[in-house]
Design a protein around this motif. Structure first.
Motif, PDB file in Angstrom:
ATOM      1  N   SER A 116       0.828  -1.205   0.000  1.00  0.00           N
ATOM      2  CA  SER A 116       0.000   0.000   0.000  1.00  0.00           C
ATOM      3  C   SER A 116       0.866   1.261   0.000  1.00  0.00           C
ATOM      4  N   LEU A 117       2.074   1.071   0.525  1.00  0.00           N
ATOM      5  CA  LEU A 117       2.959   2.238   0.606  1.00  0.00           C
ATOM      6  C   LEU A 117       3.268   2.791  -0.781  1.00  0.00           C
ATOM      7  N   VAL A 118       3.382   1.877  -1.734  1.00  0.00           N
ATOM      8  CA  VAL A 118       3.700   2.318  -3.091  1.00  0.00           C
ATOM      9  C   VAL A 118       2.607   3.248  -3.598  1.00  0.00           C
ATOM     10  N   ASP A 119       1.374   2.874  -3.306  1.00  0.00           N
ATOM     11  CA  ASP A 119       0.267   3.743  -3.715  1.00  0.00           C
ATOM     12  C   ASP A 119       0.428   5.119  -3.105  1.00  0.00           C
ATOM     13  N   ARG A 120       0.820   5.077  -1.857  1.00  0.00           N
ATOM     14  CA  ARG A 120       0.953   6.346  -1.163  1.00  0.00           C
ATOM     15  C   ARG A 120       2.056   7.199  -1.821  1.00  0.00           C
ATOM     16  N   ILE A 121       3.158   6.504  -2.090  1.00  0.00           N
ATOM     17  CA  ILE A 121       4.264   7.233  -2.721  1.00  0.00           C
ATOM     18  C   ILE A 121       3.827   7.799  -4.063  1.00  0.00           C
ATOM     19  N   ILE A 122       3.154   6.950  -4.810  1.00  0.00           N
ATOM     20  CA  ILE A 122       2.710   7.407  -6.127  1.00  0.00           C
ATOM     21  C   ILE A 122       1.785   8.600  -5.972  1.00  0.00           C
ATOM     22  N   HIS A 123       0.896   8.460  -5.024  1.00  0.00           N
ATOM     23  CA  HIS A 123      -0.063   9.534  -4.823  1.00  0.00           C
ATOM     24  C   HIS A 123       0.639  10.831  -4.422  1.00  0.00           C
TER      25      HIS A 123
END
Lengths: 193, 1112
Positions: B561-568
């Motif tokens: 989920s962290l990747v999503d956060r980073i992307i976001h």
């Protein structure tokens, strides 16, 4: 080869500069500043050689210096010079100055920058050591000052002016810098030997 | 009688001057006295400038006597010594040397030799004087001339002076002969070929009856033998004889120095013999005797005898070895090393370092002394000891020695020392590491202390070592695993800051090998990296490394989920490079299998198959071409064409009525060839010429077909009707334009035959656009006049294709994936700092292929905001254009008009980004005309550099249109303000070149950014900054915090901490020159200490502080 001869006081004020390799004006000042920074940090009981800077000519470069009372005499040389040899050359230079100015002090250097250059001309030419014999140097310098006297009949005047200046109380220069400590005679040498 | 009177009269002014208190020599006194009274550099500068101004008046006055001139020169020398250039005085120095009597001449020569350098143009004026003085009968004049020659002489004038100086070698006075030899030495140094013929004379000088002349000639011999030892072996005997005589005390007593016979001469001779005896047993054989003798004689306990001994030792170890001399030399070294005198100890260590390879036992003998020296208070001695230890390191002692080196490293502040030492430690660690833990930990220290000054080879070698591994697979795994664990531990330390290089190493290792640490979830690794990413101090280069690592980790754990956060979080971040990487990451996540293919585990050493020709794009290119896109023509070819066309004729009129609002005309600059052009061009290089030939053949037919189309007629009619003023020129031009057509047909060779449908489309297009200008027409390969337009056409074509094509995403990703391999395979991540246009990135996010390929362009054409539809011919002229939203989101200066003429207005805005300063130029067309070939050029500035992206070419500005371009500005040398000028040139429809000159001012404060560091870090950094300035300033305000915050508003620094009446603040000048402030406040008096590596920065910043406080 000697790349540069720098003389500055304990506050880093340049008193005499001679470069045997051309540097632009601001680089020269930079060299003086950084050399002062390096040298002034060092106690009197550490060695008189410094290496590893990169100011002049990269890695093939060392500083050999001596500290006399208020003045630092720094010779920047490359690897073709002997450390101890230059160290004694500085001594000869200062002793010669001492002879020529009769108890040399910082003020003599300030007011006679030109004369100091002429003395040095007899010892170092284009970065190479020309003469290391003090009496020989003094003979040459004296021959020139004789010339001075014969050419300008009133040459005593500037000398008077200088000695008058010497006795003036300049704000930045403490009175006690005069002479005493600067004239390093042979006995003191044992300290270095 | 009259003569005497005359002399008296001429001497009178001098006398008066001497006697009056304002006399010439006391003028120097006054100057010196007033300088010593000053306290600040600024005051001194003012005073000296004043002095120089006075001097200027004096020296240029006709009434100034030579005597006064002489006094002036001394003052000049004094000013120059303090660092103030006085260029106007140089010519007077030369004049004085020419005209003065002996004394004046001497000052003149001195001034010249101090002021000028070898290549100074004025120096030529001195040559004649020197030649005259060389021929003088006066000994003093000859000596002066020789001295000046040895200091400074123009190379090209050597032939003129050489014969005169050669003559001086026979002069009766030894002082003249001696100086002549050194003058020749100077010539040898600057132009060795010119003095080749007088080597015979050098030999004569060597045999001179005067010792001084002989000694001077040794300087020459040392140099020539160094350059060519084999050529002077025959002189070995002579040198030995001389040395024997010197050592034996055969010289006159006045050559003794402290009863040592001519020590400097001995030193010089020993050095020459060293050169001659090196690798030469026969010459060495001759030298042994005299060395033995020298060692024996040098026993008086004086500095200078040690100098001779030291030379002897070095010579013994350099020439062909002889056992009993070795023994004596070893004893000698012992004397040095054990000496209580620190200079001798230093030289002893140097000698040991020198001989240690030949005689390692010597180090054992003196091991206790060496250990003592390690803790010597003098850092120079310590350094020399470490150098010695470095030479004797082996597998057993490596841990101890490296520990000592690290101890020294943590204490030293000098950058040179750190760089050298860090290199040595890394070298030793790699060579002799006893185990993995030790190796990694040592390297950690190296990276954290060495910081960003270390040689880039060190991290590169380290990573290569990790990646390539050793023979033992298991060992490799352990090493990598340990590295991963140790780095994770480091990252988890709270509030720790590491140098950028170290962070890059860490992120690479974690990205590659985090999978080895099975017990640690990938998510937690990512979290750690994410934490680093959020730190403000991390540069964008490092961020790129981190994102690369995160991308690799994503392959391991695709649903984190962290990747999503980073992307976001970062897909809207202002840093365009970051955004690009994050967008790529986002796209990669969608393509799971592709991610694995791109980032296979543990394969950093595998060779990548890179399809440099991009042949996989060939289909795509073919499609585009079949849809009517123009072929890509490489830049150089385009330029050639442009040249040839320019030679032919400039057919500007056709540019007249280009539409200001062509659809997607947003890609028209010389720097960014369209997507299709790039790919087709590259694939064209991939060796598919055969296919090309085919298409050309077909194409020719098509061309003709199209040539007969009504199109051409239309075109002609347009040009005649709409370009009335130029109609005169058309017939004249047409012949040549015909030839241009032919060439163009060839360049369009790869156009594939058009289908009926396409023909229709094109016809539609051309009919739609024909009234708007030549571009649509040129689509058909007709009447293409200027190279610019050709480019435009190709782009429009390309874009159209883009819009029509629904190209496949994977192909784009693969092409882009090549630029996204892990950092080891190349340094592209470091290079990826280009400013990608934000729009395009957005588009990339949406998966639009066309934009991704423009990633290197930094320019955009923005349609006037108000002109909403292409058909809306007239739109309201708007007054102050606005920045692109992406630039505008940063703090920026108001958009200001800087220059304008009747057609264009130039606006500027400085955008203060966190890590750089951008200058945005907005060109607004205020007329309803179209302007072409707009080029922006900046003049060179001393202190600032403007990135080349701002030296740009824009093909045109549409009617009422706006163009914007931007680029990075750097201040190289700190200065309070620098104004950079430049010009924008463009062509109007009438082909008249116009120019607008503008000027932008950059302030130091534009480049100052806060440096967020903690108090601890401040404490660490403070002593490592050598330059300090201290200033007491009076402040009106009574509150310290208030003052500091007010100051902060002026100078963009970070307040580290305020403790009572003391405050710490830090800022940095971009890119990364930190500057630390420490202030103390008491009763309206603010004492400031500022430190930085750069003293000029200090000066400027202090001035800014002063100014800011005055304004408060």
């Amino acid at each position: 080869m000697i790349k540069a001869i720098l003389v500055f006081n304990n506050h880093g004020k340049p008193r005499f500069l001679r470069f045997y390799q051309h540097f632009p004006e601001d680089t020269q000042q930079q060299i003086v500043r950084e050399t002062f920074h390096l040298v002034s940090k060092r106690d009197d009981n550490v060695c008189n050689f410094l290496e590893g800077g990169s100011l002049i000519g990269g890695s093939d470069y060392k500083l050999i210096y001596r500290h006399y009372a208020t003045l630092y005499f720094v010779f920047c040389v490359d690897s073709s010079e002997s450390e101890l040899g230059i160290l004694d050359l500085i001594q000869v230079f200062v002793e010669t100055l001492d002879k020529c100015f009769e108890n040399v002090c910082e003020l003599d250097l300030i007011f006679n920058v030109d004369k100091v250059h002429y003395i040095l001309h007899e010892m170092v030419m284009g970065g190479m050591v020309l003469e290391t014999n003090m009496s020989e140097v003094i003979t040459q310098v004296e021959a020139q000052s004789k010339l001075e006297k014969s050419e300008a009949g009133f040459s005593a005047a500037p000398a008077r002016a200088v000695s008058a200046m010497k006795n003036m109380n300049l704000p930045d220069l403490p009175r006690n810098i005069n002479i005493g400590d600067l004239n390093i005679k042979v006995p003191n040498l044992s300290h270095f030997a | 009688m009259s003569e005497i009177v005359e002399r008296t009269l001429s001497a009178l002014p001098g006398l008066i001057l001497q006697d009056s208190p304002s006399g010439a020599s006391s003028k120097l006194g006054n100057l010196i006295r007033s300088i010593t009274a000053l306290t600040s550099r600024q005051e001194e500068e003012k005073l000296i400038q004043q002095e120089l101004a006075n001097l200027k008046v004096t020296v240029s006055s006709a009434n100034t006597t030579l005597r006064q001139m002489k006094e002036c020169m001394v003052r000049f020398i004094y000013c120059e010594m303090l660092g103030y250039e006085s260029g106007f005085g140089y010519i007077h120095a030369i004049k004085l040397a020419q005209q003065g009597n002996l004394l004046e001449k001497r000052v003149g020569y001195l001034a010249v030799s101090l002021f000028l350098h070898e290549n100074h143009e004025l120096l030529l004026l001195l040559v004649n004087t020197v030649l005259k003085d060389l021929q003088s009968t006066n000994l003093v004049e000859v000596c002066m001339a020789l001295t000046v020659v040895s200091q400074i002489f123009p190379k090209e004038m050597i032939p003129a002076a050489l014969p005169l100086i050669e003559d001086k070698l026979q002069h009766s006075k030894e002082i003249v002969r001696r100086k002549a030899v050194l003058a020749l030495y100077k010539f040898y140094m600057i132009a060795p070929t010119q003095v080749q013929h007088i080597h015979e004379k050098f030999r004569k000088a060597l045999c001179d009856r005067d010792v001084g002349v002989m000694a001077a000639s040794l300087h020459i011999y040392y140099q020539v033998i160094k350059d060519n030892p084999a050529g002077y072996k025959d002189l070995t005997g002579s040198f030995i004889t001389i040395l024997k005589q010197v050592v034996g005390g055969k010289l006159p007593a006045d050559f003794n120095y402290h009863s040592v016979p001519a020590p400097w001469l001995q030193i010089q001779l020993l050095r020459i013999l060293r050169l001659l005896g090196k690798d030469d047993p026969r010459a060495s054989e001759l030298i042994y005797d005299v060395l033995d003798e020298s060692l024996r004689r040098a026993e008086i306990n004086h500095n200078i005898t040690y100098a001779i001994l030291f030379e002897c030792v070095q010579t013994i170890y350099t020439i062909y070895p002889k056992a009993d001399l070795f023994e004596k030399a070893a004893k000698c070294i012992g004397k040095f090393v054990l000496s209580p005198k620190i200079n001798l100890k230093y030289l002893g260590l140097k000698a040991l370092t020198y001989v240690i390879q030949q005689d390692p036992n010597l180090a054992l003998q003196h091991q206790m002394t060496i250990i003592e020296c390690l803790d010597h208070p003098d850092p120079i001695i310590k350094r020399e000891t470490l150098e010695l230890l470095y030479r004797i390191t082996n597998g057993q002692n490596v841990t101890v020695i490296v520990q000592k080196m690290l101890d020294y490293l943590t204490q030293s502040k000098d950058e040179c020392t750190i760089i050298a030492l860090v290199g040595k430690i890394a070298d030793l660690a790699e060579k002799y590491a006893p185990n993995n833990q030790w190796f990694i930990q040592t390297m950690n220290v190296v990276f954290s202390i060495g910081g960003d000054v270390i040689h880039p080879d060190i991290p590169n070698n380290f990573l290569r070592l990790l990646a390539e591994g050793f023979d033992d697979e298991k060992e490799d795994r352990q090493l990598r695993l340990y590295a991963v664990q140790s780095y994770l531990a480091l990252l988890e330390t709270k509030n720790a800051h590491y140098p950028q290089r170290f962070l890059q190493v860490i992120s690479w290792v974690l990205g590659e090998y985090a999978y080895l640490a099975k017990h640690i979830p990938v998510e937690s690794v990512m979290t750690n990296l994410y934490e680093v990413l959020k730190q403000r101090s991390v540069t964008s280069e490092t961020k790129a490394w981190i994102v690369a690592a995160i991308s690799k980790l994503t392959a391991l754990s695709p649903h984190c989920s962290l990747v999503d956060r980073i992307i976001h979080e970062f897909s809207t971040c202002p840093d365009t490079v970051m955004r690009q990487h994050v967008c790529e990451l986002k796209l990669l996540r969608v393509e799971g299998p592709l991610t694995h293919k791109l980032f296979p585990l543990n394969s950093s050493c595998e060779d990548f198959m890179v399809d440099a020709s991009l042949s996989f794009l060939d289909g795509f290119v073919a499609d585009a071409l079949s849809n009517g896109a123009a072929t890509y023509i490489p830049r150089h070819q385009r330029q050639e064409e442009k040249m040839s066309r320019e030679k032919a004729l400039n057919l500007q009129p056709y540019g007249l009525c280009f539409s200001p609002s062509l659809p997607s005309a947003s890609l028209t600059d010389g720097h960014s060839p369209s997507a299709v052009s790039v790919s087709s061009g590259i694939s064209g290089n991939s060796g598919e010429t055969g296919q090309k030939e085919d298409t050309r053949l077909k194409l020719d037919g098509v061309k003709k077909l199209w040539g007969k189309d009504g199109y051409l007629l239309k075109k002609e009619s347009t040009s005649v009707t709409s370009v009335k003023p130029e109609s005169m020129a058309v017939p004249l031009d047409s012949g040549i334009s015909q030839s241009g057509d032919k060439k163009l047909q060839r360049t369009d060779e790869s156009l594939v035959p058009f289908t009926e449908e396409e023909k229709e489309k094109r016809q539609l297009a051309s009919t739609l656009f024909v009234g708007l200008g030549s571009s649509a027409v040129s689509l058909m390969g007709k009447a293409e006049q200027t190279p610019k337009k050709f480019k435009r056409k190709s782009k429009i074509g390309g874009n159209k294709v883009m819009n029509e094509e629904s190209s496949s995403l994977p192909s784009h990703l693969i092409s882009d994936g090549e630029g996204y391999t892990p950092p080891t395979s190349g340094t592209h991540l470091l290079n990826s700092d280009s400013h990608t246009s934000p729009e395009r990135l957005d588009a990339l996010g949406e998966g639009d292929v066309s934009t991704a390929l423009f990633a290197n362009s930094n320019m955009d054409i923005i349609k006037p905001l108000q002109s909403t539809s292409p058909n809306q011919g007239t739109c309201s002229v708007y007054h102050v254009p606005s920045l692109l939203p992406d630039l505008a989101q940063h703090p920026h200066s108001p958009v200001k008009e800087s220059a304008s003429d009747e057609n264009l207005s130039i606006y500027f805005s400085k955008v203060w980004k966190d890590d750089n300063v951008l200058l945005a130029i907005i060109i607004v067309n205020r007329t309803s005309l179209v302007f072409q070939n707009i080029s922006v050029h900046f003049d060179d500035s001393k202190n600032c550099t403007i990135s080349s992206s701002l030296h740009c070419q824009l093909s045109q500005v549409d009617a009422l249109g706006v163009q914007q371009c931007w680029g990075c500005v750097q201040m190289l040398i700190p200065c309070s303000a620098e104004s950079v000028s430049g010009c924008i040139s463009y062509q109007s429809e009438l082909a008249e070149p116009c120019q607008i000159i503008f000027c932008v001012d950059f302030l130091l404060l534009d480049f100052i950014r806060p440096l967020s560091i903690s108090t601890e870090e401040f404490g660490i950094m403070w002593p490592s900054h050598s330059n300090e300035l201290k200033r007491k300033l009076t402040v009106g305000q009574q509150s310290f915090t208030g003052t500091l915050h007010n100051l902060q508003r002026e100078i963009n620094f970070h307040i580290v901490e305020i403790i009572g009446d003391e405050g710490l603040a830090a800022c940095q000048m971009l890119p990364t020159v930190p500057c630390l402030l420490h202030c103390h406040f008491s009763s309206g008096l603010l004492t400031l200490w500022i430190r930085s590596h750069s003293s000029t920065l200090l000066d400027c910043l202090l001035r800014q502080c002063q100014k800011a406080l005055e304004e408060l």
